[in-house]
Design an enzyme around this catalytic site. Structure first.
Site, PDB file in Angstrom:
ATOM      1  N   ASP A  24       0.849  -0.783   0.183  1.00 42.52           N
ATOM      2  CA  ASP A  24      -0.100  -0.011   0.140  1.00 42.52           C
ATOM      3  C   ASP A  24       1.070   1.349   0.140  1.00 42.52           C
ATOM      4  O   ASP A  24       2.072   1.191   0.633  1.00 42.52           O
ATOM      5  CB  ASP A  24      -1.016  -0.367   0.977  1.00 42.52           C
ATOM      6  CG  ASP A  24      -2.142   0.761   0.799  1.00 42.52           C
ATOM      7  OD1 ASP A  24      -1.835   1.249  -0.440  1.00 42.52           O
ATOM      8  OD2 ASP A  24      -2.655   1.283   2.238  1.00 42.52           O
ATOM      9  N   HIS A  41       2.805   3.707  -9.016  1.00 42.95           N
ATOM     10  CA  HIS A  41       2.718   2.209  -8.894  1.00 42.95           C
ATOM     11  C   HIS A  41       3.971   1.852  -9.552  1.00 42.95           C
ATOM     12  O   HIS A  41       4.284   0.249  -9.762  1.00 42.95           O
ATOM     13  CB  HIS A  41       1.303   2.486 -10.270  1.00 42.95           C
ATOM     14  CG  HIS A  41       0.187   2.100  -9.415  1.00 42.95           C
ATOM     15  ND1 HIS A  41       0.056   1.760  -8.318  1.00 42.95           N
ATOM     16  CD2 HIS A  41      -1.104   2.858  -9.646  1.00 42.95           C
ATOM     17  CE1 HIS A  41      -1.193   2.318  -7.552  1.00 42.95           C
ATOM     18  NE2 HIS A  41      -1.647   2.715  -8.330  1.00 42.95           N
ATOM     19  N   LEU A 135      12.304 -19.950  -4.247  1.00 43.02           N
ATOM     20  CA  LEU A 135      11.052 -19.141  -4.141  1.00 43.02           C
ATOM     21  C   LEU A 135       9.466 -18.751  -5.111  1.00 43.02           C
ATOM     22  O   LEU A 135      10.053 -19.627  -6.300  1.00 43.02           O
ATOM     23  CB  LEU A 135      11.624 -17.225  -4.277  1.00 43.02           C
ATOM     24  CG  LEU A 135      10.608 -16.216  -3.751  1.00 43.02           C
ATOM     25  CD1 LEU A 135      10.006 -16.075  -2.480  1.00 43.02           C
ATOM     26  CD2 LEU A 135      10.867 -15.013  -4.060  1.00 43.02           C
TER      27      LEU A 135
HETATM   28  C1  FPP Z   1      -1.803   0.295  -3.093  1.00 37.75           C
HETATM   29  O1  FPP Z   1      -2.080   1.824  -3.265  1.00 37.75           O
HETATM   30  C2  FPP Z   1      -1.321  -0.131  -4.243  1.00 37.75           C
HETATM   31  C3  FPP Z   1      -1.674  -1.107  -5.402  1.00 37.75           C
HETATM   32  C4  FPP Z   1      -3.437  -0.783  -5.904  1.00 37.75           C
HETATM   33  C5  FPP Z   1      -1.241  -1.818  -6.685  1.00 37.75           C
HETATM   34  C6  FPP Z   1      -0.602  -2.079  -6.300  1.00 37.75           C
HETATM   35  C7  FPP Z   1       0.927  -2.654  -7.245  1.00 37.75           C
HETATM   36  C8  FPP Z   1       2.197  -2.252  -7.939  1.00 37.75           C
HETATM   37  C9  FPP Z   1       2.701  -2.280  -6.673  1.00 37.75           C
HETATM   38  C10 FPP Z   1       2.177  -2.850  -9.247  1.00 37.75           C
HETATM   39  C11 FPP Z   1       2.341  -3.785 -10.191  1.00 37.75           C
HETATM   40  C12 FPP Z   1       2.174  -5.400  -9.196  1.00 37.75           C
HETATM   41  C13 FPP Z   1       3.360  -6.144  -9.987  1.00 37.75           C
HETATM   42  C14 FPP Z   1       3.274  -7.401  -8.859  1.00 37.75           C
HETATM   43  C15 FPP Z   1       3.381  -6.120 -11.190  1.00 37.75           C
HETATM   44  P1  FPP Z   1      -2.508   2.408  -3.002  1.00 37.75           P
HETATM   45  O2  FPP Z   1      -2.317   3.342  -5.021  1.00 37.75           O
HETATM   46  O3  FPP Z   1      -3.503   2.264  -2.719  1.00 37.75           O
HETATM   47  O4  FPP Z   1      -1.649   4.226  -3.076  1.00 37.75           O
HETATM   48  P2  FPP Z   1      -2.481   4.845  -1.801  1.00 37.75           P
HETATM   49  O5  FPP Z   1      -2.956   4.182  -0.619  1.00 37.75           O
HETATM   50  O6  FPP Z   1      -1.479   5.601  -1.592  1.00 37.75           O
HETATM   51  O7  FPP Z   1      -3.424   5.864  -2.783  1.00 37.75           O
END
Ligand code: FPP
Length: 246
Positions: A24, A41, A135
């Site tokens: 997150d 992201h 892994l």
């Molecule tokens: C949450 O941060 C994160 C996500 C919803 C997406 C996680 C995705 C990635 C790390 C990239 C793609 C992953 C792979 C495995 C290729 P948020 O957007 O909710 O952050 P915020 O709470 O600060 O708004």
């Protein structure tokens, strides 16, 4: 509170076999830099690749990453399509690197929600890394814990209807066989970045006895020292799994 220094050597018996992570804070990471969310992201993907390496070094057996939840479809079309593109790109371009590192990649979630192209990239990445014996990297994509349990219940009901299973004989272990990855041991440790203390529909069945560790650090900033701190905290926990203190 007694603190274990992050660099402390952790006995291998006190290491988690399966670490699951709620990644997150990408959006906030971008916002503090005045950038759009997709920049966060993208930085999040770099963080994923670093974490895979650190988990291999730490001899973790399984790493599950919550990449996209069933609720994330409610985000703007721009963000959803950007995330899908990023995941497809990662699967296509990093598979060689994962193979070289002996990583086996798997995906859990509602695949039929995804585009045909992304489903093909997932199938190819799973096939190309299937003989990895190091892994196991499990990406949860269009994943929801409730959806997984509902789908398992539906498939069990169909087996009962078709005479392949008996309703009265259903046990926890028998039900587990209907989940997405029944052979994967339950997570021992769930790490959540960016400070929220909740599971957000992640591995609800599997996390019954997981230890939780939350850090305020945003996912793109998650460091090796943060992982070591989480592993040290886990090693110091007294896991009674519902039993009595020894
Ligand atoms: C949450 O941060 C994160 C996500 C919803 C997406 C996680 C995705 C990635 C790390 C990239 C793609 C992953 C792979 C495995 C290729 P948020 O957007 O909710 O952050 P915020 O709470 O600060 O708004």
């Amino acid at each position: 509170m007694k603190r274990t220094p992050p660099s402390a050597q952790i006995e291998s018996g006190r290491l988690p076999t399966h670490v699951a992570m709620i990644m997150d804070g990408n959006g906030r990471w971008a916002a503090v830099r005045g950038k759009e969310r997709l920049v966060g992201h993208r930085a999040g993907v770099d963080s994923v690749l670093r974490v895979v390496d650190w988990c291999r070094e730490a001899s973790i057996g399984y790493l599950t990453l919550y990449a996209f939840s069933t609720e994330n479809w409610r985000r703007s079309a721009h963000e959803v399509s950007g995330l899908m593109r990023l995941m497809g790109l990662m699967l296509r371009t990093k598979v060689g690197l994962l193979r070289k590192r002996n990583v086996r990649l798997r995906v859990v979630g509602r695949r039929t929600d995804l585009s045909a192209a992304l489903q093909r990239s997932i199938a190819a990445a799973e096939r190309d890394t299937a003989d990895g014996t190091g892994l196991q990297l499990i990406l949860a994509i269009s994943y929801g814990g409730r959806a997984e349990i509902a789908e398992a219940a539906r498939r069990f009901a169909c087996d009962v209807r078709d005479g392949k299973a008996e309703a009265e004989a259903l046990s926890d272990d028998a039900f587990r066989r209907y989940l997405y990855a029944p052979d994967v041991p339950d997570p021992d440790l769930v790490i959540r970045t960016s400070g929220e203390f909740r599971l957000s529909n992640f591995l609800l069945w599997q996390c019954a006895y997981a230890e939780l560790w939350v850090t305020p650090v945003l996912w793109p900033d998650f460091s090796k020292a943060d992982l070591q701190a989480a592993l040290a905290a886990y090693a110091a926990r007294d896991r009674r799994m519902g039993g009595r203190r020894a």
